[in-house]
Every structure is written in structure tokens, then in C-alpha cells.
Design an enzyme around this catalytic site. Sequence first.
Site, PDB file in Angstrom:
ATOM      1  N   ALA A 208       0.895  -1.174   0.000  1.00  0.00           N
ATOM      2  CA  ALA A 208       0.000   0.000   0.000  1.00  0.00           C
ATOM      3  C   ALA A 208       0.925   1.214   0.000  1.00  0.00           C
ATOM      4  O   ALA A 208       1.185   1.819   1.026  1.00  0.00           O
ATOM      5  CB  ALA A 208      -0.894  -0.017   1.244  1.00  0.00           C
TER       6      ALA A 208
ATOM      7  N   ALA B 118       1.563   4.388  -1.948  1.00  0.00           N
ATOM      8  CA  ALA B 118       1.580   5.834  -2.211  1.00  0.00           C
ATOM      9  C   ALA B 118       1.448   6.643  -0.911  1.00  0.00           C
ATOM     10  O   ALA B 118       0.771   6.184   0.007  1.00  0.00           O
ATOM     11  CB  ALA B 118       0.431   6.208  -3.151  1.00  0.00           C
TER      12      ALA B 118
ATOM     13  N   GLY C  32       4.746   7.012  -1.265  1.00  0.00           N
ATOM     14  CA  GLY C  32       6.056   6.439  -1.540  1.00  0.00           C
ATOM     15  C   GLY C  32       7.159   6.797  -0.546  1.00  0.00           C
ATOM     16  O   GLY C  32       8.316   6.458  -0.763  1.00  0.00           O
TER      17      GLY C  32
ATOM     18  N   GLU D 241      -0.285   0.160  -5.440  1.00  0.00           N
ATOM     19  CA  GLU D 241      -1.199   1.203  -4.978  1.00  0.00           C
ATOM     20  C   GLU D 241      -2.499   1.061  -5.766  1.00  0.00           C
ATOM     21  O   GLU D 241      -2.475   0.862  -6.981  1.00  0.00           O
ATOM     22  CB  GLU D 241      -0.560   2.587  -5.205  1.00  0.00           C
TER      23      GLU D 241
ATOM     24  N   ASP E 296      -5.333  -3.679  -6.749  1.00  0.00           N
ATOM     25  CA  ASP E 296      -5.863  -3.920  -5.405  1.00  0.00           C
ATOM     26  C   ASP E 296      -4.890  -4.864  -4.690  1.00  0.00           C
ATOM     27  O   ASP E 296      -4.695  -6.003  -5.133  1.00  0.00           O
ATOM     28  CB  ASP E 296      -7.260  -4.553  -5.542  1.00  0.00           C
TER      29      ASP E 296
ATOM     30  N   ASP F 284       1.728  -1.042   5.112  1.00  0.00           N
ATOM     31  CA  ASP F 284       1.423   0.205   5.826  1.00  0.00           C
ATOM     32  C   ASP F 284      -0.031   0.492   5.452  1.00  0.00           C
ATOM     33  O   ASP F 284      -0.313   1.218   4.497  1.00  0.00           O
ATOM     34  CB  ASP F 284       2.386   1.294   5.321  1.00  0.00           C
TER      35      ASP F 284
ATOM     36  N   CYS G 283      -1.358   4.155  11.000  1.00  0.00           N
ATOM     37  CA  CYS G 283      -1.351   5.386  11.792  1.00  0.00           C
ATOM     38  C   CYS G 283      -2.720   5.533  12.475  1.00  0.00           C
ATOM     39  O   CYS G 283      -3.232   6.631  12.634  1.00  0.00           O
ATOM     40  CB  CYS G 283      -0.979   6.601  10.957  1.00  0.00           C
TER      41      CYS G 283
HETATM   42  N1  SAM Z   1       3.269   3.764   2.762  1.00  0.00           N
HETATM   43  C1  SAM Z   1       2.874   5.075   2.274  1.00  0.00           C
HETATM   44  C2  SAM Z   1       3.979   6.067   2.590  1.00  0.00           C
HETATM   45  O1  SAM Z   1       4.659   5.908   3.601  1.00  0.00           O
HETATM   46  O2  SAM Z   1       4.171   7.012   1.801  1.00  0.00           O
HETATM   47  C3  SAM Z   1       1.539   5.497   2.874  1.00  0.00           C
HETATM   48  C4  SAM Z   1       0.467   4.473   2.617  1.00  0.00           C
HETATM   49  S1  SAM Z   1      -1.152   4.972   3.107  1.00  0.00           S
HETATM   50  C5  SAM Z   1      -1.140   4.679   4.804  1.00  0.00           C
HETATM   51  C6  SAM Z   1      -2.134   3.659   2.495  1.00  0.00           C
HETATM   52  C7  SAM Z   1      -2.240   3.636   0.981  1.00  0.00           C
HETATM   53  O3  SAM Z   1      -2.953   2.445   0.605  1.00  0.00           O
HETATM   54  C8  SAM Z   1      -3.010   4.791   0.381  1.00  0.00           C
HETATM   55  O4  SAM Z   1      -2.231   5.393  -0.623  1.00  0.00           O
HETATM   56  C9  SAM Z   1      -4.256   4.135  -0.234  1.00  0.00           C
HETATM   57  O5  SAM Z   1      -4.696   4.764  -1.398  1.00  0.00           O
HETATM   58  C10 SAM Z   1      -3.730   2.757  -0.529  1.00  0.00           C
HETATM   59  N2  SAM Z   1      -4.759   1.706  -0.654  1.00  0.00           N
HETATM   60  C11 SAM Z   1      -6.050   1.700  -0.205  1.00  0.00           C
HETATM   61  N3  SAM Z   1      -6.647   0.537  -0.497  1.00  0.00           N
HETATM   62  C12 SAM Z   1      -5.727  -0.231  -1.135  1.00  0.00           C
HETATM   63  C13 SAM Z   1      -5.743  -1.534  -1.689  1.00  0.00           C
HETATM   64  N4  SAM Z   1      -6.855  -2.298  -1.639  1.00  0.00           N
HETATM   65  N5  SAM Z   1      -4.622  -2.005  -2.269  1.00  0.00           N
HETATM   66  C14 SAM Z   1      -3.496  -1.237  -2.325  1.00  0.00           C
HETATM   67  N6  SAM Z   1      -3.418   0.019  -1.828  1.00  0.00           N
HETATM   68  C15 SAM Z   1      -4.519   0.519  -1.244  1.00  0.00           C
END
Ligand code: SAM
Length: 314
Positions: A117, A119, A121, A141, A168, A186, A240
Site C-alpha cells: 500500500a 503511495a 512512496g 497502490e 488492489d 502500511d 497510523c
Molecule cells: N506507505 C505510504 C507512505 O509511507 O508514503 C503510505 C500508505 S497509506 C497509509 C495507504 C495507501 O494504501 C493509500 O495510498 C491508499 O490509497 C492505498 N490503498 C487503499 N486501499 C488499497 C488496496 N486495496 N490495495 C493497495 N493500496 C490501497
Amino acid sequence: MESLPQLPSEFTTLLDALVPEHYREQVDASYCQPGPTHFRLNPLKGEPAATLEELASLQPQAVPGFPLTYQLPPESREALTHSPAASDGRLYIQGLSSMAAILALDPQPEEEILDLAAAPGGKTSLIAVGMANTGRLAAVEAVKPRYFKLKANLERLGVSNAHCYLKDGAIVGRLTPERFDRVLLDAPCSSEAQFSRLSPDSWAHWSPRKVKEMARKQGKLIRSAMDALKPGGRLVYCTCALSPEENEVILSDALEKRSDMALEALELPAILPSLPGLTVWKGKALHPTVDLSRRILPGPLSDAFFISSLRKKG
Ligand code: SAM
């Protein structure tokens, strides 16, 4: 402080249940004032010593336990954000607890690592630093505009070993079973750590219902992360969020079903005070090893965070 908007009452009730008495003052204060700014020099772009020299007028202080990481007072954040080094990716502004998750993951050169997960990044790029831009880093992402932001950030930060996937994360384990040496999840969450009484918008989308909705998503993602991990590999699950439904309960439910996974002890840098994960929540006993996870409480140096490290047996 009293004149600031109040946090939602359901959330303060949660803090009552989670925060020991002797921490409560620092936790309450953390919601009322901006904390210091932390940043790390990026060895994938430019020479860290030269970048640090360029920032000398801001007088950055090294942070013990965090490689190439420095602290500035809140009033210097604006100058740092607009510095040439920040715009061209020679440094990255990042919270200590986010960096601590990657210390726990401990990425190594030449490995194959999955960030499920990813973005925007920030953590992906720190994984690439640990891998010295070698091996292969898969960054997944699901949200399109965030995927493009991820790609742009990784390029700006000089990451050359990452492949980004708009997907996904819940299906990745099925597509690439037992493939990765390490996996970071994350997880998307209710973002409770980002609440601030200086910015009531920070909790505009929060509700106990939102917590439940995120927990359902997290359950699917952690199963996929476990499937994608090689036997012997390490999975770091972090959020978080403060709600146990998004943290200990997710781990406990996953461990009940997966005898091939085990939590392992986690050492965080001493300057980040943390508590063991809860083994009982709302009167229900959780998996007894969940106390090996760590809850970083909101405080003067860092936002709240939950970090756990799991190993696949074999
Ligand atoms: N790890 C990132 C960083 O440190 O920059 C922050 C990640 S943020 C907590 C969680 C991310 O998961 C979001 O960008 C969200 O759009 C994405 N997300 C949500 N559902 C998801 C899914 N089913 N599969 C992959 N990514 C997903």
C-alpha cells in the site's frame, strides 16, 4: 488550549482506554501544537554531507537511532519544504514513526521486497535506500491519482529498483504466492494519528463506522501480504490508527487462522516511547503474542503509530 475545537468524544473515550495516566498530559498536548519537523538525507540522490552543508543555516540536529535523520523546530518547516534539496529529492520530510517501520522491516540489498500500500512512496523510497537500489522492489497502490504521485515521487527520489503496480493489494498474494523476502503493509486506515485540534478537518471523515470499514479492508490486505511472503520472510504490518480494531484485533484474527505466521519482538529506537500491544480489548482476549507489537503514543517527537513484525515459519 481550551479555546481550540474539541476532538470527537468517541475518540477521547478511546484515548481514556488506551493511554496510561502518566502519558496523558503529553498525549493531550500533542493534539494542540505542531511538533518538530524531521527529515532524512537521501543517499540515492546527491551526496548527503553536501546536502547537510547546504542546510547549515537551519541548524539541523541529528536524531539518535535514525540514520541520516535530522530535526528542525516547527518554524523551520516552511524553509525546509521550499529548499532546493527538498524539491529535487536530496532530502525527504518524514515522521520518525514512519521511518521506524522501515527500521523494523530491515530491507537488505539484492532482496525482493513488496510494499503493498505504497503511495505516496515515503516508506517505499526508504526501503530502496536499505536495498541500495539493488534487487527488486514491487510497489502496489490501488488509487489511480495516488499511483501517479507514487511514480513521480520515486523518480524524484532517485529510486531505480522499484516497479509500480496500479492494483488492489488484496489480490497480490494470490498472483505472487510466497515470492517476497519481506513485505511492508502500511495499511490504509482511519488516520487517527493525524488528528490535530489546530485543524478540525483532520477528523472530518472519522467515525467509529469508518474504523470498522477500514478493519474489513485491513483484514483482506494482511491475508494477501501473508500469502505473498516467502517461508522465513518478514512482514511488517503498521498503521497510523490508534483503534485496536485496526491493529491488535487484525493481527489476532490473522494469527488465529494462520499457524504458519508468528509475531516477533520488535526493538524501536529509544527516543520513541512505545507500549506493548494490547492482549485484551473490550473484554475479549486476543492472541497472547500480540503484546510483541508496539504502540507509539502521540508525543512531543512523533505522531502515534502502530508497528508489528511477523515471520513466516519454514
Ligand atoms: N506507505 C505510504 C507512505 O509511507 O508514503 C503510505 C500508505 S497509506 C497509509 C495507504 C495507501 O494504501 C493509500 O495510498 C491508499 O490509497 C492505498 N490503498 C487503499 N486501499 C488499497 C488496496 N486495496 N490495495 C493497495 N493500496 C490501497
